[in-house]
Scaffold this motif. Structure first.
Motif, PDB file in Angstrom:
ATOM      1  N   LEU A 103       0.813  -1.228   0.000  1.00  0.00           N
ATOM      2  CA  LEU A 103       0.000   0.000   0.000  1.00  0.00           C
ATOM      3  C   LEU A 103       0.840   1.270   0.000  1.00  0.00           C
ATOM      4  O   LEU A 103       0.559   2.208  -0.750  1.00  0.00           O
ATOM      5  CB  LEU A 103      -0.945   0.001   1.209  1.00  0.00           C
ATOM      6  CG  LEU A 103      -2.239  -0.800   1.064  1.00  0.00           C
ATOM      7  CD1 LEU A 103      -2.995  -0.847   2.378  1.00  0.00           C
ATOM      8  CD2 LEU A 103      -3.111  -0.211  -0.032  1.00  0.00           C
ATOM      9  N   GLN A 104       1.876   1.316   0.849  1.00  0.00           N
ATOM     10  CA  GLN A 104       2.664   2.541   0.957  1.00  0.00           C
ATOM     11  C   GLN A 104       3.443   2.834  -0.315  1.00  0.00           C
ATOM     12  O   GLN A 104       3.430   3.960  -0.827  1.00  0.00           O
ATOM     13  CB  GLN A 104       3.625   2.466   2.156  1.00  0.00           C
ATOM     14  CG  GLN A 104       2.950   2.388   3.499  1.00  0.00           C
ATOM     15  CD  GLN A 104       2.667   0.955   3.914  1.00  0.00           C
ATOM     16  OE1 GLN A 104       3.191   0.010   3.345  1.00  0.00           O
ATOM     17  NE2 GLN A 104       1.811   0.786   4.909  1.00  0.00           N
ATOM     18  N   ILE A 105       4.116   1.821  -0.848  1.00  0.00           N
ATOM     19  CA  ILE A 105       4.899   2.064  -2.066  1.00  0.00           C
ATOM     20  C   ILE A 105       3.973   2.305  -3.246  1.00  0.00           C
ATOM     21  O   ILE A 105       4.286   3.082  -4.161  1.00  0.00           O
ATOM     22  CB  ILE A 105       5.898   0.910  -2.347  1.00  0.00           C
ATOM     23  CG1 ILE A 105       6.899   1.350  -3.425  1.00  0.00           C
ATOM     24  CG2 ILE A 105       5.188  -0.367  -2.750  1.00  0.00           C
ATOM     25  CD1 ILE A 105       8.071   0.407  -3.602  1.00  0.00           C
ATOM     26  N   ILE A 111       1.344   8.665  -6.883  1.00  0.00           N
ATOM     27  CA  ILE A 111       1.590  10.113  -6.808  1.00  0.00           C
ATOM     28  C   ILE A 111       2.624  10.512  -7.858  1.00  0.00           C
ATOM     29  O   ILE A 111       2.453  11.507  -8.585  1.00  0.00           O
ATOM     30  CB  ILE A 111       2.076  10.520  -5.403  1.00  0.00           C
ATOM     31  CG1 ILE A 111       0.962  10.298  -4.369  1.00  0.00           C
ATOM     32  CG2 ILE A 111       2.512  11.981  -5.381  1.00  0.00           C
ATOM     33  CD1 ILE A 111       1.426  10.420  -2.928  1.00  0.00           C
ATOM     34  N   SER A 112       3.688   9.729  -7.982  1.00  0.00           N
ATOM     35  CA  SER A 112       4.733  10.003  -8.975  1.00  0.00           C
ATOM     36  C   SER A 112       4.177   9.904 -10.394  1.00  0.00           C
ATOM     37  O   SER A 112       4.527  10.692 -11.283  1.00  0.00           O
ATOM     38  CB  SER A 112       5.895   9.023  -8.799  1.00  0.00           C
ATOM     39  OG  SER A 112       6.401   9.054  -7.486  1.00  0.00           O
ATOM     40  N   TRP A 234      12.796  10.903 -12.195  1.00  0.00           N
ATOM     41  CA  TRP A 234      11.555  10.274 -11.724  1.00  0.00           C
ATOM     42  C   TRP A 234      11.856   9.137 -10.743  1.00  0.00           C
ATOM     43  O   TRP A 234      11.116   8.937  -9.777  1.00  0.00           O
ATOM     44  CB  TRP A 234      10.734   9.769 -12.907  1.00  0.00           C
ATOM     45  CG  TRP A 234       9.360   9.329 -12.506  1.00  0.00           C
ATOM     46  CD1 TRP A 234       8.259  10.132 -12.354  1.00  0.00           C
ATOM     47  CD2 TRP A 234       8.941   8.007 -12.187  1.00  0.00           C
ATOM     48  NE1 TRP A 234       7.177   9.383 -11.951  1.00  0.00           N
ATOM     49  CE2 TRP A 234       7.569   8.063 -11.839  1.00  0.00           C
ATOM     50  CE3 TRP A 234       9.579   6.765 -12.146  1.00  0.00           C
ATOM     51  CZ2 TRP A 234       6.826   6.947 -11.475  1.00  0.00           C
ATOM     52  CZ3 TRP A 234       8.846   5.644 -11.786  1.00  0.00           C
ATOM     53  CH2 TRP A 234       7.490   5.733 -11.457  1.00  0.00           C
ATOM     54  N   ILE A 235      12.935   8.391 -10.980  1.00  0.00           N
ATOM     55  CA  ILE A 235      13.341   7.339 -10.034  1.00  0.00           C
ATOM     56  C   ILE A 235      13.681   7.952  -8.682  1.00  0.00           C
ATOM     57  O   ILE A 235      13.291   7.437  -7.628  1.00  0.00           O
ATOM     58  CB  ILE A 235      14.549   6.544 -10.578  1.00  0.00           C
ATOM     59  CG1 ILE A 235      14.189   5.792 -11.854  1.00  0.00           C
ATOM     60  CG2 ILE A 235      15.085   5.581  -9.512  1.00  0.00           C
ATOM     61  CD1 ILE A 235      13.293   4.607 -11.672  1.00  0.00           C
ATOM     62  N   TYR A 236      14.419   9.074  -8.698  1.00  0.00           N
ATOM     63  CA  TYR A 236      14.732   9.765  -7.437  1.00  0.00           C
ATOM     64  C   TYR A 236      13.452  10.210  -6.742  1.00  0.00           C
ATOM     65  O   TYR A 236      13.310  10.053  -5.522  1.00  0.00           O
ATOM     66  CB  TYR A 236      15.606  11.000  -7.702  1.00  0.00           C
ATOM     67  CG  TYR A 236      16.969  10.734  -8.301  1.00  0.00           C
ATOM     68  CD1 TYR A 236      17.623   9.528  -8.096  1.00  0.00           C
ATOM     69  CD2 TYR A 236      17.611  11.702  -9.069  1.00  0.00           C
ATOM     70  CE1 TYR A 236      18.870   9.295  -8.650  1.00  0.00           C
ATOM     71  CE2 TYR A 236      18.865  11.478  -9.621  1.00  0.00           C
ATOM     72  CZ  TYR A 236      19.486  10.274  -9.414  1.00  0.00           C
ATOM     73  OH  TYR A 236      20.720  10.041  -9.959  1.00  0.00           O
ATOM     74  N   LEU A 241       9.589   9.895  -2.334  1.00  0.00           N
ATOM     75  CA  LEU A 241       8.171   9.851  -1.960  1.00  0.00           C
ATOM     76  C   LEU A 241       7.829   8.590  -1.183  1.00  0.00           C
ATOM     77  O   LEU A 241       6.977   8.616  -0.280  1.00  0.00           O
ATOM     78  CB  LEU A 241       7.295   9.946  -3.211  1.00  0.00           C
ATOM     79  CG  LEU A 241       7.089  11.341  -3.789  1.00  0.00           C
ATOM     80  CD1 LEU A 241       6.250  11.270  -5.066  1.00  0.00           C
ATOM     81  CD2 LEU A 241       6.409  12.252  -2.777  1.00  0.00           C
ATOM     82  N   THR A 242       8.480   7.483  -1.499  1.00  0.00           N
ATOM     83  CA  THR A 242       8.197   6.231  -0.786  1.00  0.00           C
ATOM     84  C   THR A 242       8.551   6.360   0.690  1.00  0.00           C
ATOM     85  O   THR A 242       7.756   5.991   1.566  1.00  0.00           O
ATOM     86  CB  THR A 242       8.979   5.058  -1.413  1.00  0.00           C
ATOM     87  OG1 THR A 242       8.622   4.944  -2.795  1.00  0.00           O
ATOM     88  CG2 THR A 242       8.648   3.755  -0.704  1.00  0.00           C
ATOM     89  N   PHE A 243       9.727   6.900   0.981  1.00  0.00           N
ATOM     90  CA  PHE A 243      10.112   7.100   2.379  1.00  0.00           C
ATOM     91  C   PHE A 243       9.221   8.137   3.052  1.00  0.00           C
ATOM     92  O   PHE A 243       8.878   8.007   4.231  1.00  0.00           O
ATOM     93  CB  PHE A 243      11.585   7.507   2.473  1.00  0.00           C
ATOM     94  CG  PHE A 243      12.541   6.369   2.292  1.00  0.00           C
ATOM     95  CD1 PHE A 243      12.799   5.490   3.326  1.00  0.00           C
ATOM     96  CD2 PHE A 243      13.169   6.156   1.073  1.00  0.00           C
ATOM     97  CE1 PHE A 243      13.678   4.426   3.168  1.00  0.00           C
ATOM     98  CE2 PHE A 243      14.045   5.101   0.900  1.00  0.00           C
ATOM     99  CZ  PHE A 243      14.304   4.232   1.952  1.00  0.00           C
ATOM    100  N   LEU A 244       8.812   9.163   2.301  1.00  0.00           N
ATOM    101  CA  LEU A 244       7.928  10.185   2.857  1.00  0.00           C
ATOM    102  C   LEU A 244       6.559   9.596   3.204  1.00  0.00           C
ATOM    103  O   LEU A 244       6.001   9.884   4.275  1.00  0.00           O
ATOM    104  CB  LEU A 244       7.769  11.336   1.850  1.00  0.00           C
ATOM    105  CG  LEU A 244       6.866  12.494   2.294  1.00  0.00           C
ATOM    106  CD1 LEU A 244       7.403  13.150   3.571  1.00  0.00           C
ATOM    107  CD2 LEU A 244       6.741  13.528   1.174  1.00  0.00           C
ATOM    108  N   VAL A 245       6.029   8.758   2.330  1.00  0.00           N
ATOM    109  CA  VAL A 245       4.733   8.110   2.598  1.00  0.00           C
ATOM    110  C   VAL A 245       4.835   7.202   3.818  1.00  0.00           C
ATOM    111  O   VAL A 245       3.927   7.174   4.664  1.00  0.00           O
ATOM    112  CB  VAL A 245       4.254   7.316   1.358  1.00  0.00           C
ATOM    113  CG1 VAL A 245       3.068   6.425   1.708  1.00  0.00           C
ATOM    114  CG2 VAL A 245       3.875   8.262   0.236  1.00  0.00           C
ATOM    115  N   LEU A 246       5.924   6.455   3.933  1.00  0.00           N
ATOM    116  CA  LEU A 246       6.124   5.601   5.108  1.00  0.00           C
ATOM    117  C   LEU A 246       6.136   6.427   6.394  1.00  0.00           C
ATOM    118  O   LEU A 246       5.536   6.041   7.404  1.00  0.00           O
ATOM    119  CB  LEU A 246       7.440   4.829   4.982  1.00  0.00           C
ATOM    120  CG  LEU A 246       7.482   3.695   3.954  1.00  0.00           C
ATOM    121  CD1 LEU A 246       8.908   3.201   3.769  1.00  0.00           C
ATOM    122  CD2 LEU A 246       6.577   2.544   4.374  1.00  0.00           C
TER     123      LEU A 246
END
Length: 421
Positions: A103-105, A111-112, A234-236, A241-246
């Motif tokens: 879910l988080q990733i 979003i990306s 975009w990879i960055y 964003l993944t760490f931010l969502v977590l």
């Protein structure tokens, strides 16, 4: 037979990683080391063919990454916008259906995807309208598809969660375990070398990035364009964003992140971003001795990272692999006995792995400690002077099987009982 879908998904995932590296990495000399570091990480390697949903979700996530990068490069007409939206939504449902802990990733990927959507098209004239279209269409269609997958088990899930709530590590512990176990192995003597080399590279890359920004001063629009219009950027963006969502999910919303094995999706993504950052720095590095030294340092880091996390199915899965062997050995001792098994609270997540084998002819019960024949501990926290069942074998899984007074020792050879020195 049961592994065929996972193995197939694992091959797709590995092919995607290879394709991304070939497409994005300019310094070809680091390609073999980068590929080995990402694919031979013991957790990624084992979970990429294990008969669970992790391999399927890994394949789906990296197919989405490949799709976005393809759209950023090729660009299509807005009249065909429904095609990438439909494919992306199908992959959303596939990933969440394969493993709910994506879910988080998945939130970060979506979003990306929305932020980059205006740059998928040759004739996009209204970026905000395009982003809104992608946001609402992917949210609605993905939600309907995912609901269709889980509709039949929602009642059971609610009932299970009411009696056994979803648990996991808080964000900072989650992050500590991610870097301390899954990226830099605490059990390897090389982990300190890998960490030192990483820190040196990180300082060099950050120094280069700061100098580059000072030399080529650009506005925020240019920086935003880099993260949304270029494959590397975009990879960055996705990684950040993944760490931010977590963080938001755990710290702000106070929701459990689950356990460390859910980090399997983060490992290849984070390593891919790190490889791209190093490669970008190498591409702008001055030719001659500085470039040779930086290249040597980069390859050495990737080689050490690969070796300290080389594939090992026992250490990758850990405690989850112990129950099957234990139940087989207990059955061989006395096939008619209903064995009493218990475990300490810290490793309570082992319960599903034990119960899984109940339909396969193993006679056992999960009981209170006073009624148990064996009690399972994390090996590092085993009781002193306890008698362990087949100590050396279960130590591979970081597990200690402690024999209690109820254990029928008269049926067991001395090879099974090993007292801690």
């Amino acid at each position: 037979f049961i592994r065929i879908p996972s193995v197939t998904a694992g091959v797709i995932f590995m092919t995607c990683v290879l394709g991304l590296l070939l497409r994005l990495v300019q310094t070809r000399l680091i390609l073999p080391a980068a590929l080995a570091m990402i694919l031979l990480n013991r957790f990624v390697f084992v979970f990429s063919f294990m008969a669970r949903g992790y391999a399927l979700a890994l394949a789906g996530i990296f197919l989405q990454i490949v799709l976005v990068l393809w759209l950023l490069k090729k660009k299509i007409h807005t009249s065909r916008a429904w095609i990438p939206i439909l494919v992306f939504c199908l992959l959303n449902a596939f990933n969440i259906g394969s493993m709910l802990t994506t879910l988080q990733i998945m939130a970060a990927i979506n979003i990306s995807f929305v932020l980059a959507s205006p740059f998928f098209y040759k004739d996009c004239v209204k970026p905000v309208k395009t982003m809104l279209l992608h946001f609402f269409s992917t949210a609605l269609l993905s939600g309907l598809l995912t609901f269709g997958i889980y509709a039949g088990v929602l009642k059971r899930m609610r009932k299970t969660l009411s009696t056994d709530p979803f648990q996991g590590h808080p964000f900072w512990q989650y992050l500590r375990e991610f870097f301390g176990t899954w990226v830099f192995s605490q059990n390897s003597p090389l982990n300190k070398i890998a960490l030192i080399l990483f820190l040196i590279l990180a300082v060099l890359v950050m120094t280069w990035a700061i100098r580059w920004n000072l030399k080529y001063k650009t506005g925020y629009k240019s920086k935003l364009a880099f993260f949304t219009q270029t494959p590397r950027g975009w990879i960055y963006l996705l990684t950040i964003l993944t760490f931010l969502v977590l963080f938001l999910y755990s710290v702000v919303l106070k929701l459990p992140l689950g356990y460390s094995r859910n980090q399997i999706f983060l490992i290849p993504l984070s390593m891919l971003a790190a490889v791209l950052a190093v490669d970008q720095c190498l591409a702008h590095c001055r030719a001659g001795l500085p470039k040779i030294l930086f290249l040597t340092l980069a390859v050495a880091w990737m080689a050490v990272m690969t070796w300290q996390q080389k594939p090992n199915p026992y250490s990758a899965v850990g405690l989850q692999s112990a129950p099957r062997q234990l139940l087989k050995e207990l059955k061989s001792i006395n096939p008619q006995r209903v064995w009493g098994i218990t475990y300490v609270k810290k490793i309570q997540t082992i319960r599903p792995s034990i119960i899984y084998y109940a339909p396969y002819g193993y006679r056992f019960r999960i009981v209170n400690p006073q009624d148990a024949d064996v009690c399972l501990f994390e090996y590092s926290e085993r009781p002193k002077n306890a008698i362990l069942f087949n100590r050396d074998w279960y130590r591979q899984f970081k597990c200690a099987v402690v024999v209690t007074g109820n254990f029928p020792k008269e049926n067991v050879t001395l090879n099974y009982l090993k007292e801690i020195p």
